[in-house]
Design a protein around this motif. Structure first.
Motif, PDB file in Angstrom:
ATOM      1  N   GLN A 232       3.721 -32.024 -35.497  1.00 37.17           N
ATOM      2  CA  GLN A 232       4.530 -33.145 -35.971  1.00 37.17           C
ATOM      3  C   GLN A 232       4.450 -33.284 -37.490  1.00 37.17           C
ATOM      4  O   GLN A 232       5.471 -33.480 -38.161  1.00 37.17           O
ATOM      5  N   ARG A 233       3.252 -33.169 -38.055  1.00 35.56           N
ATOM      6  CA  ARG A 233       3.107 -33.310 -39.503  1.00 35.56           C
ATOM      7  C   ARG A 233       3.753 -32.147 -40.234  1.00 35.56           C
ATOM      8  O   ARG A 233       4.354 -32.326 -41.293  1.00 35.56           O
ATOM      9  N   LEU A 234       3.636 -30.918 -39.689  1.00 32.78           N
ATOM     10  CA  LEU A 234       4.286 -29.778 -40.326  1.00 32.78           C
ATOM     11  C   LEU A 234       5.806 -29.879 -40.235  1.00 32.78           C
ATOM     12  O   LEU A 234       6.513 -29.477 -41.175  1.00 32.78           O
ATOM     13  N   THR A 235       6.326 -30.414 -39.133  1.00 23.97           N
ATOM     14  CA  THR A 235       7.767 -30.627 -39.018  1.00 23.97           C
ATOM     15  C   THR A 235       8.251 -31.625 -40.060  1.00 23.97           C
ATOM     16  O   THR A 235       9.285 -31.419 -40.705  1.00 23.97           O
ATOM     17  N   HIS A 236       7.479 -32.689 -40.247  1.00 25.24           N
ATOM     18  CA  HIS A 236       7.828 -33.668 -41.288  1.00 25.24           C
ATOM     19  C   HIS A 236       7.793 -33.029 -42.673  1.00 25.24           C
ATOM     20  O   HIS A 236       8.654 -33.317 -43.526  1.00 25.24           O
ATOM     21  N   TYR A 237       6.835 -32.145 -42.909  1.00 25.89           N
ATOM     22  CA  TYR A 237       6.742 -31.461 -44.213  1.00 25.89           C
ATOM     23  C   TYR A 237       7.951 -30.551 -44.446  1.00 25.89           C
ATOM     24  O   TYR A 237       8.547 -30.563 -45.534  1.00 25.89           O
ATOM     25  N   GLU A 238       8.334 -29.775 -43.424  1.00 22.44           N
ATOM     26  CA  GLU A 238       9.480 -28.874 -43.571  1.00 22.44           C
ATOM     27  C   GLU A 238      10.780 -29.656 -43.772  1.00 22.44           C
ATOM     28  O   GLU A 238      11.640 -29.249 -44.548  1.00 22.44           O
ATOM     29  N   MET A 239      10.943 -30.761 -43.057  1.00 19.02           N
ATOM     30  CA  MET A 239      12.163 -31.542 -43.187  1.00 19.02           C
ATOM     31  C   MET A 239      12.245 -32.278 -44.510  1.00 19.02           C
ATOM     32  O   MET A 239      13.341 -32.658 -44.963  1.00 19.02           O
ATOM     33  N   SER A 240      11.093 -32.511 -45.163  1.00 19.49           N
ATOM     34  CA  SER A 240      11.096 -33.230 -46.447  1.00 19.49           C
ATOM     35  C   SER A 240      11.433 -32.332 -47.629  1.00 19.49           C
ATOM     36  O   SER A 240      11.650 -32.830 -48.732  1.00 19.49           O
ATOM     37  N   ILE A 241      11.487 -31.007 -47.434  1.00 19.48           N
ATOM     38  CA  ILE A 241      11.804 -30.090 -48.536  1.00 19.48           C
ATOM     39  C   ILE A 241      13.310 -30.103 -48.773  1.00 19.48           C
ATOM     40  O   ILE A 241      14.091 -29.876 -47.844  1.00 19.48           O
ATOM     41  N   PRO A 242      13.790 -30.381 -49.995  1.00 18.48           N
ATOM     42  CA  PRO A 242      15.243 -30.374 -50.275  1.00 18.48           C
ATOM     43  C   PRO A 242      15.810 -28.961 -50.151  1.00 18.48           C
ATOM     44  O   PRO A 242      15.267 -28.009 -50.706  1.00 18.48           O
ATOM     45  N   ARG A 243      16.883 -28.816 -49.379  1.00 19.37           N
ATOM     46  CA  ARG A 243      17.533 -27.538 -49.172  1.00 19.37           C
ATOM     47  C   ARG A 243      19.035 -27.691 -49.307  1.00 19.37           C
ATOM     48  O   ARG A 243      19.590 -28.776 -49.096  1.00 19.37           O
ATOM     49  N   VAL A 244      19.699 -26.574 -49.612  1.00 17.80           N
ATOM     50  CA  VAL A 244      21.153 -26.592 -49.748  1.00 17.80           C
ATOM     51  C   VAL A 244      21.803 -26.851 -48.390  1.00 17.80           C
ATOM     52  O   VAL A 244      22.746 -27.628 -48.262  1.00 17.80           O
ATOM     53  N   ASP A 245      21.290 -26.187 -47.332  1.00 15.19           N
ATOM     54  CA  ASP A 245      21.850 -26.328 -45.996  1.00 15.19           C
ATOM     55  C   ASP A 245      20.977 -27.231 -45.134  1.00 15.19           C
ATOM     56  O   ASP A 245      20.691 -26.935 -43.972  1.00 15.19           O
ATOM     57  N   LEU A 249      19.691 -27.899 -40.576  1.00 15.86           N
ATOM     58  CA  LEU A 249      18.303 -27.793 -40.134  1.00 15.86           C
ATOM     59  C   LEU A 249      17.969 -28.978 -39.235  1.00 15.86           C
ATOM     60  O   LEU A 249      18.057 -30.131 -39.651  1.00 15.86           O
ATOM     61  N   ARG A 250      17.581 -28.688 -37.987  1.00 11.33           N
ATOM     62  CA  ARG A 250      17.235 -29.728 -37.032  1.00 11.33           C
ATOM     63  C   ARG A 250      15.721 -29.786 -36.836  1.00 11.33           C
ATOM     64  O   ARG A 250      15.043 -28.752 -36.807  1.00 11.33           O
ATOM     65  N   ALA A 251      15.226 -31.017 -36.674  1.00 12.38           N
ATOM     66  CA  ALA A 251      13.777 -31.197 -36.507  1.00 12.38           C
ATOM     67  C   ALA A 251      13.287 -30.552 -35.215  1.00 12.38           C
ATOM     68  O   ALA A 251      12.162 -30.035 -35.152  1.00 12.38           O
ATOM     69  N   GLU A 252      14.112 -30.536 -34.159  1.00 12.77           N
ATOM     70  CA  GLU A 252      13.699 -29.928 -32.891  1.00 12.77           C
ATOM     71  C   GLU A 252      13.486 -28.424 -33.040  1.00 12.77           C
ATOM     72  O   GLU A 252      12.520 -27.862 -32.496  1.00 12.77           O
ATOM     73  N   ASP A 253      14.376 -27.781 -33.817  1.00 13.52           N
ATOM     74  CA  ASP A 253      14.231 -26.335 -34.028  1.00 13.52           C
ATOM     75  C   ASP A 253      12.977 -26.026 -34.836  1.00 13.52           C
ATOM     76  O   ASP A 253      12.262 -25.057 -34.551  1.00 13.52           O
ATOM     77  N   VAL A 254      12.715 -26.844 -35.852  1.00 12.47           N
ATOM     78  CA  VAL A 254      11.510 -26.628 -36.673  1.00 12.47           C
ATOM     79  C   VAL A 254      10.259 -26.822 -35.830  1.00 12.47           C
ATOM     80  O   VAL A 254       9.304 -26.032 -35.908  1.00 12.47           O
ATOM     81  N   ASN A 257       9.785 -23.878 -33.509  1.00 12.52           N
ATOM     82  CA  ASN A 257       9.366 -22.691 -34.265  1.00 12.52           C
ATOM     83  C   ASN A 257       7.877 -22.756 -34.605  1.00 12.52           C
ATOM     84  O   ASN A 257       7.140 -21.770 -34.453  1.00 12.52           O
ATOM     85  N   LEU A 258       7.415 -23.921 -35.062  1.00  8.32           N
ATOM     86  CA  LEU A 258       5.991 -24.082 -35.400  1.00  8.32           C
ATOM     87  C   LEU A 258       5.121 -23.941 -34.158  1.00  8.32           C
ATOM     88  O   LEU A 258       4.051 -23.317 -34.194  1.00  8.32           O
ATOM     89  N   GLN A 259       5.571 -24.499 -33.050  1.00  8.51           N
ATOM     90  CA  GLN A 259       4.824 -24.392 -31.797  1.00  8.51           C
ATOM     91  C   GLN A 259       4.713 -22.939 -31.342  1.00  8.51           C
ATOM     92  O   GLN A 259       3.649 -22.491 -30.901  1.00  8.51           O
ATOM     93  N   GLY A 260       5.806 -22.192 -31.465  1.00 10.88           N
ATOM     94  CA  GLY A 260       5.779 -20.777 -31.081  1.00 10.88           C
ATOM     95  C   GLY A 260       4.846 -19.958 -31.953  1.00 10.88           C
ATOM     96  O   GLY A 260       4.138 -19.066 -31.469  1.00 10.88           O
ATOM     97  N   LYS A 261       4.817 -20.251 -33.268  1.00 14.02           N
ATOM     98  CA  LYS A 261       3.914 -19.516 -34.171  1.00 14.02           C
ATOM     99  C   LYS A 261       2.454 -19.769 -33.819  1.00 14.02           C
ATOM    100  O   LYS A 261       1.632 -18.838 -33.801  1.00 14.02           O
TER     101      LYS A 261
END
Length: 499
Positions: A232-245, A249-254, A257-261
């Motif tokens: 959950q905290r890593l998902t929040h970190y990834e979603m907080s990074i400013p990106r062009v697209d 980017l969906r929080a569920e996909d992130v 992905n983190l869970q699979g890694k």
């Protein structure tokens, strides 16, 4: 699978079309410029660079513009009109463009460089990656309560080290399992660094066994609640990074992905119920490579020794014979070098007094072997002996057995109290009596209804009144703990029919 997985990648088209050599040269120049932080290029910059190569001597500016437009249509380049130096209407109509590589194109060109240097860079087995992964997992409880940016940096470093470990060991072991490595192991030049390679693999196995056990222990300490907090905290970190697209980017996909890694890291060191861990696979493959290396090296040495010239050995032996003072001394030397010229083997049922290999044959007792004539008519003489009369001995043995049976029967009858034998009230009995009682007990257990008959013709019923009550049967040679069975000899004809 979503649409992104199934759609064709147009950006890779320039790698396989008819004029791929021109497009690849242009894209490589753009990639080198990006590495030098020259993000925008004009067509004149590209044309001047290509004209320096021998293959582009007939290249024209119009052809260069056509190639750039083709790459723009395939979405490898972004084009923006350059209006900074426009001073006339004609210059504005001609549309002077500046070109920039897209993100897809950068990754594709990076992949082509990796493919070009695949056999130059090589791979290795780096034990320090295991140590860094171990130290990172040791800091996991601390990272769960730390700043989000610190947690994100920690996770990126851990993911990078695990990815490198996974990729490096696969590439290295794949190289040594290939047909090319098989051919290399069969050459004599391979012997020069065989020991170095074996030491390298054994050192990696040692470090892998040491660190993997500690990493496995650290992973067992991570609870499901800690894992959920981490994702959950890593998902929040990834979603907080400013990106062009960022909109795509969906929080569920992130989160997935983190869970699979993390689960891949977990399966690598701990495995699952269905299959062994990847660490066990690495150990098996590495040991197999070491066995193959040793087997091929032994084969090469054996083949080399077959064709080695033994001229110097023969010359040394000839010199030794020449130095002998007498012919008898030369004979003795020949027996030691070449062995006996002629000898015979004698076989027999020899019983040795000792198994020592240093004992001389002259110290052994003589073995006598009777020889018989080798003729068909020869027959061994049969010695006629009378059959001894053992009737008296047999009668004495019979009387002894009958007396023993009568004694056992008398003792057993004494054990009958009110028509039954209770094992818990017998006291200390003779071993022969115990043997008979246990035989009767076995017969009662085998019969349905528990009704059996003794060898003396007495019927009895086997019972265990207390079911779980136990007793100790004492004899002169020991004691036996058993259920408190009762042999009831008050059996009627009706009981027999019911049984």
């Amino acid at each position: 699978m979503d649409q992104r997985t199934l759609k064709p990648i147009t950006e890779t088209k320039y790698l396989s079309v008819e004029n791929a050599w021109r497009y690849r040269a242009i894209m490589r120049f753009f990639y080198i410029s990006v590495q030098q932080y020259r993000l925008w290029l004009h067509k004149e910059d590209v044309f001047e660079h290509l004209r320096r190569e021998a293959a582009f001597q007939d290249y024209t500016l119009e052809l260069c513009l056509q190639d750039l437009e083709a790459l723009r249509e395939w979405r490898n380049l972004n084009a923006v009109q350059d209006t900074a130096k426009v001073s006339t209407y004609q210059q504005f109509v001609n549309k002077q463009y500046r070109y920039q590589m897209t993100e897809y194109a950068i990754e594709i060109e990076r992949m082509t460089l990796r493919l070009e240097n695949l056999f130059i860079e090589g791979s290795s087995l780096d034990p320090t990656l295991l140590e860094r992964i171990k130290e990172a997992l040791r800091r996991l409880p601390e990272m769960l309560t730390s700043d989000t940016n610190v947690l994100g940096g920690w996770w990126q470093q851990l993911s990078h080290d695990f990815q490198r470990l996974n990729q490096d060991y696969q590439d290295y072991l794949r190289d040594w399992s290939s047909a090319r490595a098989e051919e290399l192991m069969k050459t004599k030049s391979f012997l020069l660094y065989k020991e170095k390679l074996v030491d390298y693999l054994r050192h990696f196995i040692k470090e892998l066994q040491h660190h993997s056990q500690e990493i496995e222990g650290l992973l067992r300490q991570v609870t499901p609640e800690m894992q959920a907090t981490l994702w959950q905290r890593l998902t929040h970190y990834e979603m907080s990074i400013p990106r062009v697209d960022a909109e795509q980017l969906r929080a569920e996909d992130v989160y997935t992905n983190l869970q699979g890694k993390y689960q891949s890291l977990h399966r690598f060191f701990q495995g699952s119920a269905a299959r062994e861990s990847e660490v066990e696979t690495i150990l098996t493959m590495t040991n197999e490579i070491i066995r193959r290396i040793t087997r091929y090296a032994a084969g090469i040495l054996e083949m080399s020794s077959q064709y080695t010239s033994r001229r110097e050995e023969y010359r040394k032996i000839a010199t030794l014979f020449q130095q002998q003072p007498t012919l008898d001394a030369a004979h003795q030397l020949a027996s030691q070098v070449f062995g006996l010229g002629g000898y015979r083997h004698f076989a027999g049922d020899l019983v040795r007094e000792t198994e020592s290999i240093h004992r001389s044959v002259y110290e052994e007792p003589p073995l006598f072997h009777r020889l018989t004539p080798r003729v068909r008519q020869y027959r061994e003489k049969m010695l006629k002996t009378a059959i001894p009369d053992r009737q008296a001995e047999q009668q004495a043995m019979r009387e002894q057995v009958l007396a023993q049976r009568r004694q056992e029967q008398a003792v057993l009858m004494n054990c009958l109290q009110q028509g039954e034998i209770a094992f818990e009230t017998l006291g200390v009995i003779d071993p022969s009596v115990r043997r008979s009682l246990l035989t009767w007990l076995s017969r009662g257990l085998q019969e349905q209804g528990g009704i059996a008959i003794t060898e003396h013709g007495l019927k009895f019923r086997l019972a265990n009144p207390g079911e779980t009550r136990r007793c100790r049967l004492e004899s002169s040679d020991g004691s036996l703990e058993m259920p408190a069975y009762v042999l009831d000899f008050n059996v009627t004809a009706e009981d027999t029919r019911m049984g």
